[in-house]
Design a protein around this motif. Sequence first.
Motif, PDB file in Angstrom:
ATOM      1  N   PRO A  59       0.803  -1.285  -0.043  1.00  0.00           N
ATOM      2  CA  PRO A  59      -0.112  -0.135   0.028  1.00  0.00           C
ATOM      3  C   PRO A  59       0.833   1.264   0.125  1.00  0.00           C
ATOM      4  N   LEU A  60       2.010   1.066   0.023  1.00  0.00           N
ATOM      5  CA  LEU A  60       2.961   2.365   0.335  1.00  0.00           C
ATOM      6  C   LEU A  60       3.118   3.069  -1.239  1.00  0.00           C
ATOM      7  N   ASP A  61       3.177   4.106  -1.236  1.00  0.00           N
ATOM      8  CA  ASP A  61       3.610   4.806  -2.497  1.00  0.00           C
ATOM      9  C   ASP A  61       4.619   5.648  -2.542  1.00  0.00           C
ATOM     10  N   TYR A  62       5.834   5.315  -2.881  1.00  0.00           N
ATOM     11  CA  TYR A  62       6.929   6.449  -2.794  1.00  0.00           C
ATOM     12  C   TYR A  62       7.414   6.695  -4.387  1.00  0.00           C
ATOM     13  N   TYR A  63       8.310   7.565  -4.305  1.00  0.00           N
ATOM     14  CA  TYR A  63       9.023   7.796  -5.586  1.00  0.00           C
ATOM     15  C   TYR A  63      10.752   7.822  -5.137  1.00  0.00           C
ATOM     16  N   PRO A  64      11.299   6.581  -5.194  1.00  0.00           N
ATOM     17  CA  PRO A  64      12.555   6.514  -4.559  1.00  0.00           C
ATOM     18  C   PRO A  64      13.646   7.139  -5.561  1.00  0.00           C
ATOM     19  N   LEU A  65      14.173   8.093  -4.958  1.00  0.00           N
ATOM     20  CA  LEU A  65      15.407   8.846  -5.803  1.00  0.00           C
ATOM     21  C   LEU A  65      16.678   8.922  -4.834  1.00  0.00           C
ATOM     22  N   PRO A  66      17.678   8.858  -5.062  1.00  0.00           N
ATOM     23  CA  PRO A  66      18.725   9.280  -4.301  1.00  0.00           C
ATOM     24  C   PRO A  66      19.007  10.800  -3.584  1.00  0.00           C
ATOM     25  N   LYS A  67      18.562  11.577  -4.566  1.00  0.00           N
ATOM     26  CA  LYS A  67      18.541  13.079  -4.336  1.00  0.00           C
ATOM     27  C   LYS A  67      17.568  13.547  -5.448  1.00  0.00           C
ATOM     28  N   ALA A  68      17.274  15.156  -5.313  1.00  0.00           N
ATOM     29  CA  ALA A  68      16.237  15.605  -6.088  1.00  0.00           C
ATOM     30  C   ALA A  68      16.829  15.384  -7.589  1.00  0.00           C
ATOM     31  N   GLY A  69      15.785  15.317  -8.553  1.00  0.00           N
ATOM     32  CA  GLY A  69      15.939  15.342  -9.879  1.00  0.00           C
ATOM     33  C   GLY A  69      15.697  13.920 -10.479  1.00  0.00           C
ATOM     34  N   GLU A  70      14.862  13.814 -11.657  1.00  0.00           N
ATOM     35  CA  GLU A  70      14.267  12.819 -12.542  1.00  0.00           C
ATOM     36  C   GLU A  70      14.496  13.152 -13.851  1.00  0.00           C
ATOM     37  N   ARG A  71      14.854  11.955 -14.582  1.00  0.00           N
ATOM     38  CA  ARG A  71      15.009  11.922 -15.960  1.00  0.00           C
ATOM     39  C   ARG A  71      14.018  11.509 -16.845  1.00  0.00           C
ATOM     40  N   PHE A  72      13.488  10.379 -16.455  1.00  0.00           N
ATOM     41  CA  PHE A  72      12.566   9.402 -17.087  1.00  0.00           C
ATOM     42  C   PHE A  72      11.936   8.336 -16.325  1.00  0.00           C
ATOM     43  N   PRO A  73      10.479   8.238 -16.146  1.00  0.00           N
ATOM     44  CA  PRO A  73       9.553   8.726 -17.391  1.00  0.00           C
ATOM     45  C   PRO A  73       9.144  10.115 -17.152  1.00  0.00           C
TER      46      PRO A  73
ATOM     47  N   LEU B  44      11.101  -1.859   2.739  1.00  0.00           N
ATOM     48  CA  LEU B  44      11.809  -2.414   1.567  1.00  0.00           C
ATOM     49  C   LEU B  44      10.718  -2.981   0.505  1.00  0.00           C
ATOM     50  N   HIS B  45       9.791  -3.716   0.756  1.00  0.00           N
ATOM     51  CA  HIS B  45       8.614  -4.198  -0.150  1.00  0.00           C
ATOM     52  C   HIS B  45       7.966  -2.920  -0.818  1.00  0.00           C
ATOM     53  N   GLY B  46       7.760  -1.692  -0.099  1.00  0.00           N
ATOM     54  CA  GLY B  46       7.217  -0.610  -0.561  1.00  0.00           C
ATOM     55  C   GLY B  46       8.112   0.116  -1.448  1.00  0.00           C
ATOM     56  N   ILE B  47       9.325  -0.049  -1.267  1.00  0.00           N
ATOM     57  CA  ILE B  47      10.318   0.743  -2.233  1.00  0.00           C
ATOM     58  C   ILE B  47      10.429  -0.016  -3.439  1.00  0.00           C
ATOM     59  N   LEU B  48      10.506  -1.189  -3.532  1.00  0.00           N
ATOM     60  CA  LEU B  48      10.913  -2.168  -4.712  1.00  0.00           C
ATOM     61  C   LEU B  48       9.561  -1.988  -5.428  1.00  0.00           C
ATOM     62  N   GLU B  49       8.342  -1.979  -4.805  1.00  0.00           N
ATOM     63  CA  GLU B  49       7.220  -1.979  -5.703  1.00  0.00           C
ATOM     64  C   GLU B  49       7.077  -0.496  -6.331  1.00  0.00           C
TER      65      GLU B  49
ATOM     66  N   ASP C  22      15.209 -12.370  -6.737  1.00  0.00           N
ATOM     67  CA  ASP C  22      13.935 -13.049  -7.409  1.00  0.00           C
ATOM     68  C   ASP C  22      12.967 -12.505  -6.708  1.00  0.00           C
ATOM     69  N   LYS C  23      12.856 -12.312  -5.687  1.00  0.00           N
ATOM     70  CA  LYS C  23      11.373 -11.393  -5.071  1.00  0.00           C
ATOM     71  C   LYS C  23      11.003 -10.417  -5.785  1.00  0.00           C
ATOM     72  N   TRP C  24      11.945  -9.673  -6.107  1.00  0.00           N
ATOM     73  CA  TRP C  24      11.754  -8.360  -6.882  1.00  0.00           C
ATOM     74  C   TRP C  24      11.165  -8.531  -8.432  1.00  0.00           C
ATOM     75  N   ILE C  25      11.813  -9.538  -8.927  1.00  0.00           N
ATOM     76  CA  ILE C  25      11.488 -10.037 -10.329  1.00  0.00           C
ATOM     77  C   ILE C  25       9.995 -10.347 -10.238  1.00  0.00           C
ATOM     78  N   LYS C  26       9.478 -11.236  -9.323  1.00  0.00           N
ATOM     79  CA  LYS C  26       8.149 -11.502  -9.069  1.00  0.00           C
ATOM     80  C   LYS C  26       7.222 -10.407  -8.620  1.00  0.00           C
ATOM     81  N   ILE C  27       7.524  -9.362  -8.066  1.00  0.00           N
ATOM     82  CA  ILE C  27       6.773  -8.224  -7.710  1.00  0.00           C
ATOM     83  C   ILE C  27       6.799  -7.423  -9.283  1.00  0.00           C
ATOM     84  N   ARG C  28       7.483  -7.289  -9.904  1.00  0.00           N
ATOM     85  CA  ARG C  28       7.711  -6.566 -11.092  1.00  0.00           C
ATOM     86  C   ARG C  28       6.835  -7.385 -12.027  1.00  0.00           C
TER      87      ARG C  28
END
Length: 482
Positions: A369-383, A404-409, A443-449
């Motif tokens: 249910p967690l909704d993040y936009y994980p970035l190491p610092k401000a700034g995004e290129r795509f999408p 971690l589940h929320g970040i990976l998702e 492998d867990k991340w692959i299944k999430i994706r």
Amino acid sequence: MVGAVSITHPGSTVLVSWTSIKKCGNGVCYKVRKPKAVTMSLGNGNNEKEEVSVGTRGRLYLGLDFGTSGARFGIIDKSGTIQAEAKREYPLYLSGESYDWVRSWKETLFLLLQDVPRDLRKHIVSISIDGTSATTIIVDSDTGEPLWRPFLYNESCPDALPTVKSIAPPNHTVCTGSSTLCKLVSWWNRVGSNKKPALLLHQADWLLWLLHGKLGVTDYNNALKVGYDPGLDSYPSWLVCQPYYHLLPSVVAPGTPIACLKEEIRNKFGFKKDCVVCAGTTDSIAAFLAARATQPGKAVTSLGSTLAIKLLSNTRIEDSRFGVYSHRLDDKWLVGGASNTGGAVLRQLFTDDQLEKLSEQINPSETSPLDYYPLPKAGERFPVADPNLAPRLLPRPESDVEYLHGILESIARIEAKAYGLLKELGATQVDEVFTAGGGAKNDKWIKIRERVLGLPVCRANQTEAAYGAALLATRGDQQNIL
């Protein structure tokens, strides 16, 4: 770059070729299945090595990958079988208040050449290198020495963006602050017009120059973000008329033989006299080549420090509003972009050991249910192309597993948004995703994706960009007329 101070020593190197590994004290022990090559360096900085003979060799091909945090090589034979692999972290040096990346890259290049097993060097007939896209170096056109600190792949130059937008077609690839052209214009406006003769090179170009000595050559993948048109196979007229046009390198196809390896390097390391150095490519394209996804609709997501996607498409699309661009791949197009989300964020929050143990406890079939936009610092290129987009990593739940589940998702949702955007813009629809990079091991991340994307996701047989660079080296050997 005078007075640099070392703050770390080079990372230990491990070379493996389809062996089982177990740790032994301060180093690494191997069980070897011949005919394979194994070399190791102990983690004491002394580069002590143990070499295992691998028998008779044919023609071998060396690819080197220079990523965001380290470099590696892969050596393959004519059939594509890996003969040896190695990796090193960049040694970090301070130069004033910033890192001396040029020194780090150069030192790592020659350390990796030193790490190539001696009994393989005399069989290597061609070499190629990939580097991070839009990492830009302005050098003296006579000596090749950098005139300015390098502009890194994710660095934005918003000061130059209005100028670039005024000369380039609307929504062109160069119309983002992190494009190579913006970096060139930013440098030119500050000091360029008053400097001695200069050349623009990309990271891979400069490293290859150290090997072949022929200054001022790039490939059409690296040149894309400076404005080169791979469809016309030339720089466009709107760029040719600019006062800094003379700084731009000549452009050849990736894998094109440039020159033989310099004599002093051949003599020092024991490479073949006729070993040829070939034009390189970008790291994400090398990862795509490694996956050998050859049909339109096949895509590769590289999960390294950043998230880069490449989709093989019959249609070329470009739109700087979303950080979307197309690289040429023979008679088709590699459509995609690179997000700043990815492994760099995870490393800020978790150790490798934590990532492994926490991932084991995630149920990938459950939606976070967690909704993040994980970035190491401000700034995004795509999408989304927004240099001011702030990281969103809160609220943080008490459970690290849930976090971690929320970040990976959330990263998976960014990936899904990226593929959806490519379809909207007219690219061939994705039907299968291959995964490369360090994130491919989870492998867990692959299944999430798979669940989030609604597509089959599998680990590519080869996941390292160095393997793709080695494939380019094989192409150079086939084309070699030097």
